[in-house]
Design a protein around this motif. Structure first.
Motif, PDB file in Angstrom:
ATOM      1  N   GLU A 216     -19.873 -31.122  -1.599  1.00 38.18           N
ATOM      2  CA  GLU A 216     -18.730 -31.911  -2.060  1.00 38.18           C
ATOM      3  C   GLU A 216     -17.431 -31.157  -1.749  1.00 38.18           C
ATOM      4  O   GLU A 216     -17.347 -29.939  -1.920  1.00 38.18           O
ATOM      5  CB  GLU A 216     -18.861 -32.156  -3.563  1.00 38.18           C
ATOM      6  CG  GLU A 216     -18.017 -33.291  -4.085  1.00 38.18           C
ATOM      7  CD  GLU A 216     -18.372 -33.681  -5.513  1.00 38.18           C
ATOM      8  OE1 GLU A 216     -17.853 -34.691  -5.991  1.00 38.18           O
ATOM      9  OE2 GLU A 216     -19.182 -32.953  -6.154  1.00 38.18           O
TER      10      GLU A 216
ATOM     11  N   THR B 173     -16.133 -37.925  -3.014  1.00 41.51           N
ATOM     12  CA  THR B 173     -16.989 -38.933  -3.641  1.00 41.51           C
ATOM     13  C   THR B 173     -16.509 -39.435  -4.999  1.00 41.51           C
ATOM     14  O   THR B 173     -16.911 -40.511  -5.437  1.00 41.51           O
ATOM     15  CB  THR B 173     -18.422 -38.395  -3.831  1.00 41.51           C
ATOM     16  OG1 THR B 173     -18.382 -37.243  -4.689  1.00 41.51           O
ATOM     17  CG2 THR B 173     -19.035 -38.007  -2.488  1.00 41.51           C
TER      18      THR B 173
ATOM     19  N   THR C 102     -12.500 -35.505  -5.159  1.00 38.19           N
ATOM     20  CA  THR C 102     -13.371 -35.057  -4.077  1.00 38.19           C
ATOM     21  C   THR C 102     -13.629 -36.218  -3.121  1.00 38.19           C
ATOM     22  O   THR C 102     -13.090 -37.316  -3.286  1.00 38.19           O
ATOM     23  CB  THR C 102     -14.718 -34.538  -4.620  1.00 38.19           C
ATOM     24  OG1 THR C 102     -15.538 -35.644  -5.011  1.00 38.19           O
ATOM     25  CG2 THR C 102     -14.505 -33.608  -5.819  1.00 38.19           C
TER      26      THR C 102
ATOM     27  N   ALA D  31     -18.148 -28.369 -11.498  1.00 39.63           N
ATOM     28  CA  ALA D  31     -18.925 -29.604 -11.477  1.00 39.63           C
ATOM     29  C   ALA D  31     -19.208 -30.092 -10.065  1.00 39.63           C
ATOM     30  O   ALA D  31     -19.871 -31.120  -9.886  1.00 39.63           O
ATOM     31  CB  ALA D  31     -18.187 -30.695 -12.257  1.00 39.63           C
ATOM     32  N   LEU D  32     -18.736 -29.380  -9.047  1.00 42.22           N
ATOM     33  CA  LEU D  32     -18.946 -29.807  -7.664  1.00 42.22           C
ATOM     34  C   LEU D  32     -20.423 -29.795  -7.301  1.00 42.22           C
ATOM     35  O   LEU D  32     -21.155 -28.854  -7.632  1.00 42.22           O
ATOM     36  CB  LEU D  32     -18.191 -28.893  -6.699  1.00 42.22           C
ATOM     37  CG  LEU D  32     -16.663 -28.962  -6.699  1.00 42.22           C
ATOM     38  CD1 LEU D  32     -16.103 -27.924  -5.740  1.00 42.22           C
ATOM     39  CD2 LEU D  32     -16.180 -30.358  -6.334  1.00 42.22           C
ATOM     40  N   ASP D  33     -20.841 -30.833  -6.597  1.00 45.46           N
ATOM     41  CA  ASP D  33     -22.192 -30.875  -6.052  1.00 45.46           C
ATOM     42  C   ASP D  33     -22.226 -30.187  -4.691  1.00 45.46           C
ATOM     43  O   ASP D  33     -21.185 -29.933  -4.075  1.00 45.46           O
ATOM     44  CB  ASP D  33     -22.664 -32.328  -5.897  1.00 45.46           C
ATOM     45  CG  ASP D  33     -22.861 -33.016  -7.242  1.00 45.46           C
ATOM     46  OD1 ASP D  33     -23.209 -32.314  -8.213  1.00 45.46           O
ATOM     47  OD2 ASP D  33     -22.657 -34.244  -7.310  1.00 45.46           O
ATOM     48  N   GLU D  34     -23.412 -29.905  -4.224  1.00 43.56           N
ATOM     49  CA  GLU D  34     -23.584 -29.276  -2.904  1.00 43.56           C
ATOM     50  C   GLU D  34     -22.947 -30.153  -1.830  1.00 43.56           C
ATOM     51  O   GLU D  34     -23.195 -31.354  -1.761  1.00 43.56           O
ATOM     52  CB  GLU D  34     -25.076 -29.107  -2.611  1.00 43.56           C
ATOM     53  CG  GLU D  34     -25.376 -28.208  -1.426  1.00 43.56           C
ATOM     54  CD  GLU D  34     -25.169 -26.736  -1.727  1.00 43.56           C
ATOM     55  OE1 GLU D  34     -24.936 -25.964  -0.781  1.00 43.56           O
ATOM     56  OE2 GLU D  34     -25.238 -26.366  -2.917  1.00 43.56           O
TER      57      GLU D  34
ATOM     58  N   TYR E 116     -14.444 -30.292 -15.240  1.00 41.11           N
ATOM     59  CA  TYR E 116     -14.668 -29.641 -13.946  1.00 41.11           C
ATOM     60  C   TYR E 116     -15.099 -28.183 -14.075  1.00 41.11           C
ATOM     61  O   TYR E 116     -16.033 -27.732 -13.419  1.00 41.11           O
ATOM     62  CB  TYR E 116     -13.391 -29.732 -13.104  1.00 41.11           C
ATOM     63  CG  TYR E 116     -13.490 -29.019 -11.775  1.00 41.11           C
ATOM     64  CD1 TYR E 116     -14.102 -29.627 -10.680  1.00 41.11           C
ATOM     65  CD2 TYR E 116     -12.969 -27.737 -11.619  1.00 41.11           C
ATOM     66  CE1 TYR E 116     -14.198 -28.973  -9.466  1.00 41.11           C
ATOM     67  CE2 TYR E 116     -13.059 -27.083 -10.404  1.00 41.11           C
ATOM     68  CZ  TYR E 116     -13.682 -27.696  -9.335  1.00 41.11           C
ATOM     69  OH  TYR E 116     -13.788 -27.038  -8.141  1.00 41.11           O
TER      70      TYR E 116
ATOM     71  N   THR F 145     -18.347 -21.264 -11.623  1.00 40.45           N
ATOM     72  CA  THR F 145     -19.175 -22.465 -11.729  1.00 40.45           C
ATOM     73  C   THR F 145     -18.293 -23.687 -11.966  1.00 40.45           C
ATOM     74  O   THR F 145     -17.409 -23.660 -12.824  1.00 40.45           O
ATOM     75  CB  THR F 145     -20.180 -22.342 -12.888  1.00 40.45           C
ATOM     76  OG1 THR F 145     -20.933 -21.148 -12.731  1.00 40.45           O
ATOM     77  CG2 THR F 145     -21.128 -23.525 -12.908  1.00 40.45           C
TER      78      THR F 145
END
Length: 263
Positions: A156, A135, A133, A151-154, A143, A149
């Protein structure tokens, strides 16, 4: 469909900044999001299109021999450009949806959405891929966290997916004929240190690894090694297309077919 604005950034940095706005949502190929908007099941105030970001498109190999695919790369491009490096992955991409979907949908959009019947999650998990990603880097085993669902954050963004190339691999999909999603799909990949088996379309928890099959195939990579093995019907998707027990049966059948075809 609700009213919304559209932004078309040309760099990852600009896209990240645009996604920082209130009620902004990323738009890849739009093959899932646009129908969702039409049904008024989502109400973003801003759509941030990722299709104009050249730096997250294309297929290449890195110094470690991994096939690296930009998150904005369309399925049709993966089918064509990955064929020489990772045939099983390219073949999987060539059978996603129909030509319209393959020429609009992206690998990053599919993995970010993590539909429980999508094909790419099985390829990523079955290959032990790394999702990159803006970051960080996330191992496929960490993941996928359940139906729709991840593991990505808002905010990302998936910029790249790195696939280790196996010695042998195959994806077998039992299609739901109307949607061409997987009623059950199994990706099998044989590496020097063992075999990985990832199943999509079957479980209420989304894509998963079948550890019993992995152990058996790591000792003997043949369809016969799977004789007597099965997954329980409990926890499997049950709908008008098939019961949980039916899907559980298909998991074993498609895994055997994938192993046989991988040879």
């Amino acid at each position: 469909m609700y009213a919304f604005d559209v932004e078309r950034p040309t760099s990852v940095a600009d896209a990240v900044a645009a996604l920082g706005k209130e009620e902004a949502q990323a738009l890849g190929g739009g093959q899932t999001l646009i129908p969702t908007l039409k049904q008024r099941l989502a109400m973003p105030s801003v759509l941030v299109s990722l299709t104009g970001i050249a730096e997250i498109q294309g297929v290449c190999k890195d110094d470690d021999g991994r096939v690296c695919i930009g998150g904005g790369t369309k399925h049709a491009v993966v089918a064509k450009e990955a064929a020489a490096h990772y045939p099983a992955l390219a073949e999987l991409a060539s059978h996603i949806g129909d030509p319209a979907v393959r020429n609009r949908g992206t690998i990053g959009g599919s993995l970010a959405n993590n539909d429980p019947s999508a094909c790419y999650p099985a390829a990523a998990l079955g290959s032990g891929a790394t999702i990159v990603t803006n970051t960080r880097e996330i191992a496929a085993d960490d993941y996928f966290q359940g139906m729709f669902t991840t593991a990505l954050d808002e905010g990302e963004i998936i910029t790249e997916v790195k696939f280790p190339v196996p010695e042998k691999a195959k994806y077998m999909k039992f299609e739901q004929p109307a949607s061409r999603f997987a009623l059950v799909g199994v990706f099998v990949a044989k590496y020097a240190d063992g075999v990985r088996v990832a199943v999509t379309g079957a479980s209420n928890d989304g894509v998963f690894r079948w550890s019993e099959a992995e152990a058996a195939l790591s000792k003997d990579f043949s369809a016969g090694a799977l004789d007597g093995l099965s997954v329980p019907g409990d926890g499997m998707i049950s709908d008008l297309h098939g019961s949980g027990d039916y899907r559980a049966h298909l998991v074993a059948v498609m895994t055997k077919r994938a192993v046989a075809a991988a040879h």
